[in-house]
Design an enzyme around this catalytic site. Structure first.
Site, PDB file in Angstrom:
ATOM      1  N   HIS A  13      -5.590 -21.893  10.150  1.00 17.51           N
ATOM      2  CA  HIS A  13      -6.932 -22.314   9.731  1.00 17.51           C
ATOM      3  C   HIS A  13      -7.675 -21.201   8.999  1.00 17.51           C
ATOM      4  CE1 HIS A  13     -10.904 -23.979   9.525  1.00 17.51           C
ATOM      5  NE2 HIS A  13     -11.323 -22.804   9.992  1.00 17.51           N
TER       6      HIS A  13
ATOM      7  N   CYS B 124     -12.290 -29.048   6.269  1.00 19.07           N
ATOM      8  CA  CYS B 124     -11.046 -28.300   6.082  1.00 19.07           C
ATOM      9  C   CYS B 124      -9.833 -29.232   6.081  1.00 19.07           C
ATOM     10  CB  CYS B 124     -10.910 -27.251   7.175  1.00 19.07           C
ATOM     11  SG  CYS B 124      -9.455 -26.204   6.973  1.00 19.07           S
TER      12      CYS B 124
ATOM     13  N   ASP C 240      -8.277  -7.623   0.042  1.00 19.54           N
ATOM     14  CA  ASP C 240      -7.396  -7.749   1.203  1.00 19.54           C
ATOM     15  C   ASP C 240      -8.186  -7.341   2.423  1.00 19.54           C
ATOM     16  OD1 ASP C 240      -7.194  -4.730   0.716  1.00 19.54           O
ATOM     17  OD2 ASP C 240      -6.084  -4.979   2.581  1.00 19.54           O
TER      18      ASP C 240
ATOM     19  N   CYS D 158      -6.711 -28.395  11.306  1.00 21.84           N
ATOM     20  CA  CYS D 158      -7.866 -29.297  11.328  1.00 21.84           C
ATOM     21  C   CYS D 158      -7.472 -30.764  11.186  1.00 21.84           C
ATOM     22  CB  CYS D 158      -8.861 -28.893  10.238  1.00 21.84           C
ATOM     23  SG  CYS D 158      -9.700 -27.347  10.610  1.00 21.84           S
TER      24      CYS D 158
ATOM     25  N   ASP E  49       0.866  -1.179   0.000  1.00 22.93           N
ATOM     26  CA  ASP E  49       0.000   0.000   0.000  1.00 22.93           C
ATOM     27  C   ASP E  49       0.907   1.235   0.000  1.00 22.93           C
ATOM     28  OD1 ASP E  49       0.946   0.350   2.563  1.00 22.93           O
ATOM     29  OD2 ASP E  49      -0.964  -0.028   3.559  1.00 22.93           O
TER      30      ASP E  49
ATOM     31  N   GLY F  12     -11.746   3.754  -0.119  1.00 24.08           N
ATOM     32  CA  GLY F  12     -12.720   4.563   0.610  1.00 24.08           C
ATOM     33  C   GLY F  12     -14.008   3.843   0.953  1.00 24.08           C
TER      34      GLY F  12
ATOM     35  N   GLY G 228      -0.555   5.873   2.956  1.00 26.05           N
ATOM     36  CA  GLY G 228      -1.466   6.985   3.228  1.00 26.05           C
ATOM     37  C   GLY G 228      -2.480   6.666   4.306  1.00 26.05           C
TER      38      GLY G 228
ATOM     39  N   CYS H 270      -6.674 -28.133   6.351  1.00 28.42           N
ATOM     40  CA  CYS H 270      -5.509 -27.397   6.858  1.00 28.42           C
ATOM     41  C   CYS H 270      -4.781 -28.200   7.944  1.00 28.42           C
ATOM     42  CB  CYS H 270      -5.912 -26.019   7.380  1.00 28.42           C
ATOM     43  SG  CYS H 270      -6.418 -25.968   9.114  1.00 28.42           S
TER      44      CYS H 270
ATOM     45  N   ASP I 205      -3.142   8.121  -1.769  1.00 31.79           N
ATOM     46  CA  ASP I 205      -4.480   8.697  -1.875  1.00 31.79           C
ATOM     47  C   ASP I 205      -4.894   9.234  -0.525  1.00 31.79           C
ATOM     48  OD1 ASP I 205      -4.678   6.193  -0.671  1.00 31.79           O
ATOM     49  OD2 ASP I 205      -6.713   5.852  -1.392  1.00 31.79           O
TER      50      ASP I 205
ATOM     51  N   GLN J 113     -11.462   7.054  -5.639  1.00 32.56           N
ATOM     52  CA  GLN J 113     -12.128   7.542  -4.429  1.00 32.56           C
ATOM     53  C   GLN J 113     -13.454   8.171  -4.840  1.00 32.56           C
ATOM     54  OE1 GLN J 113     -11.443   7.133  -1.277  1.00 32.56           O
ATOM     55  NE2 GLN J 113      -9.351   6.300  -1.289  1.00 32.56           N
TER      56      GLN J 113
HETATM   57 ZN   LIG Z   1      -8.710 -25.849   9.101  1.00 33.23          ZN
END
Ligand SMILES: [Zn+2]
Length: 380
Positions: free
Chosen positions: A344, A313, A275, A318, A102, A225, A105, A315, A156, A198
């Site tokens: 997770h 899941c 994000d 899990c 970024d 914004g 700002g 992961c 910005d 913006q």
């Molecule tokens: Zn998981």
């Protein structure tokens, strides 16, 4: 400042793969110097050069291909020149995939008490030692160039919500002025530069800002914004309206959004990049995502629950640990709690985006969206 119009000689950064027939959702390929990935994609936030509690190997296990790093934090500590001398941010943090930075700002604006915004830039005092700094468009470009991110953002101005049309229009003009100065100051064939639309909650200003940003010309366009305290319906309305004005051939990034259900909606507007701090921040707070909604691992009902966070899941967390154990770690403030919970949640977000991409490719995104809304229940 002399404005020099540069011709963009870089090869195409993003290309459209598949356009959904029943909504504006699409898939695409984002090619950057370090890595090539498929969109729509979600970027976990690596504020000070790390996604809190995770190693790069953890991120790769989670399927992460692109992260956001914060210019403001890295500029103040350790300093962008130090990172440049150490070989750039990728080498510094041992992350070989894509990095978007970024412009600093938002933090310069929101995290400090003493600040002043003029045409020249944002004057602020460091939270670390009180020193005074002026973040100009040129400095924002210099810092991101030193960090060596794949994608840089223009400086910005971020307005608080609510703001009047007059305030918003004035602020938008400043962002447009800074956008031109950023484009002039930006260097490096290997780094893409994104503009930011913006215009607050005013459609006429969003339209004007979009037209002006397109005229200046960037490698991609962000919608800024939003998610600043407005109602969700208003956020969705402005996001859809603004996305609809951006050319289909450009990548579109919605900054700071959001929750799983918001991402699913915004993908249908044709947004390609997201994000947000919530999957990582919520993980540290013990709020964990499942395909049927968010659970709070501190709740007493999990004290003897042998099931994983989510049976679906795959992961590391899990596959190896029960809700009872994760609750125990959280209650006792064990550092491992941060890592296992974050793995997770980050994994869940990457799976969500992978399912979205798959459904667009298979031309059943609307069905996916309907099913998701029927089964995903928000917070418990
Ligand atoms: Zn998981």
């Amino acid at each position: 400042v002399t404005l020099v119009e540069k011709t963009n000689t870089r090869k195409t950064l993003w290309r459209l793969n598949k356009q959904d027939s029943s909504s504006s959702a699409r898939t695409g390929t984002l090619q950057t110097l370090h890595y090539t990935l498929e969109t729509p994609a979600f970027m976990p936030v690596a504020t000070g050069g790390s996604v809190k509690a995770l190693t790069p190997e953890d991120l790769i296990h989670c399927g992460v291909e692109i992260i956001v790093a914060n210019t403001y934090h890295l500029y103040l500590r350790p300093g962008h020149k130090i990172i440049e001398r150490l070989g750039g941010l990728h080498k510094f943090m041992n992350w070989n995939r894509t990095i978007l930075t970024d412009s600093g700002g938002f933090q310069a604006y929101s995290m400090v008490e003493f600040r002043k915004i003029t045409e020249n830039g944002i004057t602020f005092r460091s939270l670390i030692n009180g020193s005074e700094h002026i973040l100009t468009p040129e400095l924002a470009m210099e810092i991101q160039n030193s960090l060596g991110s794949d994608i840089a953002m223009i400086l910005d101005e971020c307005l608080p919500y609510p703001a009047t049309m007059e305030e918003t229009a004035r602020s938008m003009e400043l962002t447009l002025l800074w956008a031109k100065r950023c484009k002039s100051a930006h260097r490096g064939e290997n780094q893409a530069l994104f503009g930011i639309v913006q215009g607050g909650m005013f459609k006429n200003l969003r339209r004007e800002c979009t037209e002006q940003m397109l005229k200046i010309g960037f490698d991609g366009y962000a919608i800024g914004g939003l998610s600043v305290g407005e109602e969700r319906d208003l956020m969705l309305e402005i996001a859809e309206y603004t996305a609809g004005m951006l050319p289909p051939s450009s990548i579109r990034y919605l900054m700071g959004v959001g929750k799983p259900e918001e991402i699913v909606d915004c993908v249908s507007f044709g947004i390609d990049l997201f994000d947000c701090v919530i999957p990582t921040r919520n993980a540290r707070n013990g709020s964990l995502y499942t395909w049927s909604g968010v659970i709070h691992i501190k709740n007493a009902k999990y004290s003897e629950d042998e099931s994983p966070i989510d049976y679906q899941c795959r992961c590391y967390t899990c596959q190896n640990f029960s809700r009872a154990y994760l609750r125990h770690l959280w209650i006792n403030h064990e550092p491992l709690s941060f890592r296992l919970n974050t793995i997770h949640n980050v994994f869940f977000y990457q799976e969500l985006l992978a399912e979205i991409r798959k459904s667009i490719e298979n031309n059943n995104f609307e069905e996916f969206r309907r099913n998701f809304k029927n089964t995903y229940g928000g917070e418990e």
